[in-house]
Enzyme design. Sequence first.
Site, mmCIF file in Angstrom:
data_model
loop_
_atom_site.group_PDB
_atom_site.id
_atom_site.type_symbol
_atom_site.label_atom_id
_atom_site.label_comp_id
_atom_site.label_asym_id
_atom_site.label_seq_id
_atom_site.Cartn_x
_atom_site.Cartn_y
_atom_site.Cartn_z
ATOM 1 N N HIS A 101 0.888 -1.163 0.000
ATOM 2 C CA HIS A 101 0.000 0.000 0.000
ATOM 3 C C HIS A 101 0.929 1.216 0.000
ATOM 4 C CE1 HIS A 101 -2.392 -2.908 2.454
ATOM 5 N NE2 HIS A 101 -3.459 -2.330 1.947
ATOM 6 N N ASP A 104 2.336 2.017 3.349
ATOM 7 C CA ASP A 104 3.338 1.111 3.946
ATOM 8 C C ASP A 104 4.749 1.543 3.588
ATOM 9 O OD1 ASP A 104 1.114 -0.553 4.411
ATOM 10 O OD2 ASP A 104 1.487 -1.661 2.552
ATOM 11 N N GLU A 268 -9.246 -13.870 -0.446
ATOM 12 C CA GLU A 268 -8.421 -14.102 0.742
ATOM 13 C C GLU A 268 -9.066 -15.160 1.621
ATOM 14 O OE1 GLU A 268 -6.741 -10.641 2.484
ATOM 15 O OE2 GLU A 268 -6.843 -11.442 4.527
ATOM 16 N N ASP A 339 -0.893 -12.410 2.816
ATOM 17 C CA ASP A 339 -1.508 -11.333 3.598
ATOM 18 C C ASP A 339 -1.620 -11.872 5.029
ATOM 19 O OD1 ASP A 339 -2.751 -9.117 4.474
ATOM 20 O OD2 ASP A 339 -4.334 -9.093 2.968
HETATM 21 C C1 XUL Z 1 -7.533 -6.366 4.756
HETATM 22 C C2 XUL Z 1 -6.782 -6.849 3.607
HETATM 23 C C3 XUL Z 1 -5.903 -5.859 2.941
HETATM 24 C C4 XUL Z 1 -5.909 -5.973 1.457
HETATM 25 C C5 XUL Z 1 -5.147 -4.861 0.770
HETATM 26 O O1 XUL Z 1 -8.276 -7.325 5.405
HETATM 27 O O2 XUL Z 1 -6.842 -8.015 3.263
HETATM 28 O O3 XUL Z 1 -4.630 -6.014 3.443
HETATM 29 O O4 XUL Z 1 -5.366 -7.174 1.042
HETATM 30 O O5 XUL Z 1 -5.617 -3.620 1.097
HETATM 31 CO CO CO Z 2 -5.952 -9.045 1.732
#
Ligand code: XUL
Ligand code: CO
Length: 436
Positions: A101, A104, A268, A339
Amino acid sequence: MSTGFFDGITKAEFKGSNSTDPMAFHHYNPDEIVMGKRMEDHLRFAVAYWHSFAWEGGDPFGGKTLDRPWHPQDDMGRAKMKADVAFEMFDLLGVPYFCWHDADVRPDQGNFADNLSTLDEITDYMMGKMEQTGTKLLWGTANMFSTARFMSGASTNPDPDVFAFSAATVKSCMDATLKMGGENYVLWGGREGYETLLNTDMGRELDHMGRFLNMVVDYKHKIGFKGQILVEPKPQEPSKHQYDFDAATCYGFLQKYGLENEVKLNLEQGHAILAGHSFEHEIATAAALGVLGSIDMNRNDYQSGWDTDQFPNNVPEVALAYYHILQAGGFTQGGTNFDAKIRRQSIDPADLIASHIGGMDICARGLKAAAAMIEDGGLAEALSERYAGWDSAVAQDMLANGTLESITDRVLSENLNPAPRSGRQEILENYVNRFV
Ligand code: XUL
Ligand code: CO
């Protein structure tokens, strides 16, 4: 030139499953060929800058536990030190990719013009490191959820000036991603949702989000960015109700705003669990709808109800995720982004390395198990057997040309009385268990 942060830690090597070295790979062997392709090229691992380098160890009950020489992250010198350590870790792990990001990687100066120039400076600096180490950018993204400015949303904010600030921020992050050769650009709608309908015009907010994403796609084409634009589903946290709840909800949104052929999904594991799904459900849904883009690999605590972003450690779960990814043709521009973060008591530099090694090993085992199931063909065979009735000319004609009346006529004339057949779930679960 070493930063000294990982003092005494050497490059992680593949030592095989009999090795007891905790800092070596036991299953991840980048050059090993799996279904005709190098393991590294299947998995396309990325390290997430935010969890490993920006997060300071806080939780809702306490602050910083991680003592890092680049904290506090409010100055360019320390941002560069952070990049030095980050690229050293990418190299120690041998990961081909990383993700960031804006917030970051650059110090936050609070105003847009300063953020723009610090982002430019730090990404130039990082490009020098990318060249030295060969590490590539899987994706970039904008953090439009941490500061108070975005507390009521970014593109869905009731204040049009926040929408404008968000558009400019995304433009700057897309420019940086393009400059760095990034293969995807991600939008996770951190605060795109609501806490209470008492103060929220949901229809208007969805329209604004749809218009915003169309601007992103237009800009992608304008600048010639060849990467995928990805949105990342999540059902709740930080907002009570997130607009990008899950893969199916995102697809409906994309279709409504004419984006289903332009935007794909970054799925995710932890977000799937929070939505009441399994990871493979989300992957299979996206694949069936033609929007499978990339994955954020982690694991979520099944009891807690919030996003714990732990490193994966469950081979059967990961194997089924990769099974559906491989069945969909594998990653093209997407990859496996960790992540995931260490626990706040894991304060040693070695913990940062070991957590990724473990995660990479789990994914390697999952991938190998998935490939073995595909090569064996047992699940595919069971599926085609289960649906074999649909191969007949009569069934295909019903699907293409049938009406409720014509079908009723046939049910009557042939006296159709179908007998129930077993779904064989336990037999199939036992089959999977042979491979994991
Ligand atoms: C938040 C999440 C983030 C995104 C990117 O839950 O998964 O880290 O992957 O903004
Ligand atoms: Co994520």
